[in-house]
Design a protein around this motif. Structure first.
Motif, PDB file in Angstrom:
ATOM      1  N   ARG A   1      68.713  47.348  71.076  1.00  0.00           N
ATOM      2  CA  ARG A   1      69.929  47.932  70.499  1.00  0.00           C
ATOM      3  C   ARG A   1      69.543  49.007  69.488  1.00  0.00           C
ATOM      4  NH1 ARG A   1      74.459  46.325  72.403  1.00  0.00           N
ATOM      5  NH2 ARG A   1      75.728  46.635  70.594  1.00  0.00           N
ATOM      6  N   VAL A   2      70.497  49.869  69.195  1.00  0.00           N
ATOM      7  CA  VAL A   2      70.295  50.963  68.244  1.00  0.00           C
ATOM      8  C   VAL A   2      71.413  50.910  67.208  1.00  0.00           C
ATOM      9  CG1 VAL A   2      70.163  53.476  67.966  1.00  0.00           C
ATOM     10  CG2 VAL A   2      69.178  52.401  70.010  1.00  0.00           C
ATOM     11  N   SER A   3      71.032  50.911  65.942  1.00  0.00           N
ATOM     12  CA  SER A   3      72.010  50.957  64.853  1.00  0.00           C
ATOM     13  C   SER A   3      72.317  52.418  64.546  1.00  0.00           C
ATOM     14  CB  SER A   3      71.451  50.283  63.602  1.00  0.00           C
ATOM     15  OG  SER A   3      72.352  50.450  62.520  1.00  0.00           O
ATOM     16  N   VAL A   4      73.604  52.750  64.546  1.00  0.00           N
ATOM     17  CA  VAL A   4      74.048  54.101  64.210  1.00  0.00           C
ATOM     18  C   VAL A   4      74.806  54.002  62.886  1.00  0.00           C
ATOM     19  CG1 VAL A   4      75.359  56.123  64.959  1.00  0.00           C
ATOM     20  CG2 VAL A   4      74.277  54.624  66.678  1.00  0.00           C
ATOM     21  N   GLY A   5      74.325  54.725  61.888  1.00  0.00           N
ATOM     22  CA  GLY A   5      74.948  54.707  60.566  1.00  0.00           C
ATOM     23  C   GLY A   5      75.555  56.061  60.231  1.00  0.00           C
ATOM     24  N   PHE A   6      76.656  56.035  59.513  1.00  0.00           N
ATOM     25  CA  PHE A   6      77.376  57.250  59.127  1.00  0.00           C
ATOM     26  C   PHE A   6      77.550  57.252  57.614  1.00  0.00           C
ATOM     27  CE2 PHE A   6      78.760  55.856  63.274  1.00  0.00           C
ATOM     28  CZ  PHE A   6      78.755  57.010  64.032  1.00  0.00           C
ATOM     29  N   LEU A   7      77.203  58.344  56.969  1.00  0.00           N
ATOM     30  CA  LEU A   7      77.496  58.481  55.548  1.00  0.00           C
ATOM     31  C   LEU A   7      79.010  58.580  55.388  1.00  0.00           C
ATOM     32  CD1 LEU A   7      76.521  58.930  52.615  1.00  0.00           C
ATOM     33  CD2 LEU A   7      76.637  61.377  53.104  1.00  0.00           C
ATOM     34  N   ASP A   8      79.581  57.784  54.513  1.00  0.00           N
ATOM     35  CA  ASP A   8      81.026  57.830  54.260  1.00  0.00           C
ATOM     36  C   ASP A   8      81.335  59.082  53.451  1.00  0.00           C
ATOM     37  OD1 ASP A   8      83.669  57.499  53.528  1.00  0.00           O
ATOM     38  OD2 ASP A   8      83.426  55.409  52.919  1.00  0.00           O
ATOM     39  N   PRO A   9      82.111  60.026  53.985  1.00  0.00           N
ATOM     40  CA  PRO A   9      82.435  61.245  53.243  1.00  0.00           C
ATOM     41  C   PRO A   9      83.139  60.994  51.903  1.00  0.00           C
ATOM     42  CG  PRO A   9      82.931  61.539  55.549  1.00  0.00           C
ATOM     43  CD  PRO A   9      82.630  60.077  55.351  1.00  0.00           C
ATOM     44  N   GLN A  10      83.730  59.809  51.721  1.00  0.00           N
ATOM     45  CA  GLN A  10      84.350  59.507  50.425  1.00  0.00           C
ATOM     46  C   GLN A  10      83.312  59.502  49.300  1.00  0.00           C
ATOM     47  OE1 GLN A  10      87.577  59.452  49.725  1.00  0.00           O
ATOM     48  NE2 GLN A  10      87.960  59.901  51.866  1.00  0.00           N
TER      49      GLN A  10
ATOM     50  N   MET B   1      80.207  50.655  49.068  1.00  0.00           N
ATOM     51  CA  MET B   1      79.323  50.949  50.172  1.00  0.00           C
ATOM     52  C   MET B   1      79.366  52.450  50.443  1.00  0.00           C
ATOM     53  SD  MET B   1      77.348  49.116  51.830  1.00  0.00           S
ATOM     54  CE  MET B   1      76.279  49.271  53.184  1.00  0.00           C
ATOM     55  N   TYR B   2      78.272  53.002  50.841  1.00  0.00           N
ATOM     56  CA  TYR B   2      78.203  54.447  51.045  1.00  0.00           C
ATOM     57  C   TYR B   2      78.162  54.859  52.519  1.00  0.00           C
ATOM     58  CZ  TYR B   2      73.276  53.164  51.233  1.00  0.00           C
ATOM     59  OH  TYR B   2      72.092  52.568  51.526  1.00  0.00           O
ATOM     60  N   GLY B   3      78.313  53.884  53.422  1.00  0.00           N
ATOM     61  CA  GLY B   3      78.303  54.226  54.835  1.00  0.00           C
ATOM     62  C   GLY B   3      78.900  53.131  55.678  1.00  0.00           C
ATOM     63  N   PHE B   4      78.990  53.399  56.977  1.00  0.00           N
ATOM     64  CA  PHE B   4      79.461  52.411  57.936  1.00  0.00           C
ATOM     65  C   PHE B   4      78.604  52.537  59.187  1.00  0.00           C
ATOM     66  CE2 PHE B   4      82.214  56.111  57.664  1.00  0.00           C
ATOM     67  CZ  PHE B   4      82.270  56.598  58.960  1.00  0.00           C
ATOM     68  N   HIS B   5      78.543  51.450  59.984  1.00  0.00           N
ATOM     69  CA  HIS B   5      77.609  51.359  61.092  1.00  0.00           C
ATOM     70  C   HIS B   5      78.260  50.809  62.351  1.00  0.00           C
ATOM     71  CE1 HIS B   5      75.120  51.229  57.466  1.00  0.00           C
ATOM     72  NE2 HIS B   5      74.173  51.754  58.199  1.00  0.00           N
ATOM     73  N   VAL B   6      77.554  51.023  63.447  1.00  0.00           N
ATOM     74  CA  VAL B   6      77.863  50.395  64.717  1.00  0.00           C
ATOM     75  C   VAL B   6      76.540  50.235  65.460  1.00  0.00           C
ATOM     76  CG1 VAL B   6      78.336  52.580  65.924  1.00  0.00           C
ATOM     77  CG2 VAL B   6      79.336  50.455  66.769  1.00  0.00           C
ATOM     78  N   ASP B   7      76.372  49.121  66.142  1.00  0.00           N
ATOM     79  CA  ASP B   7      75.204  48.909  66.989  1.00  0.00           C
ATOM     80  C   ASP B   7      75.608  49.184  68.428  1.00  0.00           C
ATOM     81  OD1 ASP B   7      73.891  48.125  64.706  1.00  0.00           O
ATOM     82  OD2 ASP B   7      73.790  46.009  65.237  1.00  0.00           O
ATOM     83  N   ILE B   8      74.767  49.962  69.120  1.00  0.00           N
ATOM     84  CA  ILE B   8      75.047  50.301  70.512  1.00  0.00           C
ATOM     85  C   ILE B   8      73.812  49.992  71.359  1.00  0.00           C
ATOM     86  CG2 ILE B   8      76.754  52.045  69.898  1.00  0.00           C
ATOM     87  CD1 ILE B   8      74.651  54.205  70.491  1.00  0.00           C
ATOM     88  N   PRO B   9      73.991  49.886  72.672  1.00  0.00           N
ATOM     89  CA  PRO B   9      72.839  49.620  73.532  1.00  0.00           C
ATOM     90  C   PRO B   9      71.895  50.820  73.576  1.00  0.00           C
ATOM     91  CG  PRO B   9      74.904  49.500  74.786  1.00  0.00           C
ATOM     92  CD  PRO B   9      75.240  49.942  73.407  1.00  0.00           C
TER      93      PRO B   9
END
Length: 131
Positions: A89-98, A1-9
């Motif tokens: 809700r809003v999905s926030v995704g982050f590119l994994d620096p690895q 996987m190339y990223g990780f996520h969190v859903d926030i209000p």
């Protein structure tokens, strides 16, 4: 996987402010802010839910990465996406620096990727805790 996520209000604009504050707390600034929703409307006449790409940068980490691998700029900054979901809700995704380590094969960027990844995971955790 190339990223990780969190859903926030949401709403979306408040989610952006929360993400910017959490990034700042971990030493990241935003070098670019691309409004994909607006671009698709302007360029293609297509409507879509709100979608932004933030180009987050931690200058000391970026400098270390560039010293170890001059072409790493092709993989910088660390992209963070915000995407409007159904139900407010809003999905926030982050590119994994690895991903930088995997793509370059340069062990000199491992420490930088580790540190950036830990910081972005803390941003994710802060957003999750505030959700």
């Amino acid at each position: 996987m190339y990223g990780f996520h969190v859903d926030i209000p949401g709403p979306f604009e408040q989610a952006i402010e929360k993400v910017l504050a959490a990034l700042k707390a971990e030493g990241f600034g935003v070098l670019s802010d691309i409004d994909i929703q607006k671009a698709m409307k302007d360029k293609l006449g297509q409507d879509m839910p709100a979608y932004r790409i933030l180009g987050a940068c931690n200058p000391p980490l970026a400098h270390q990465a560039l010293q170890a691998e001059p072409d790493i700029g092709l993989l910088l900054p660390c992209n963070v996406t915000l995407r409007q979901l159904d139900g407010g809700r809003v999905s926030v995704g982050f590119l994994d620096p690895q991903t930088m380590v995997q793509l370059t094969g340069n062990p000199g960027v491992t420490g930088v990727a580790d540190e950036a990844g830990q910081r972005l995971q803390r941003v994710r955790a802060a957003l999750q805790a505030g959700a």
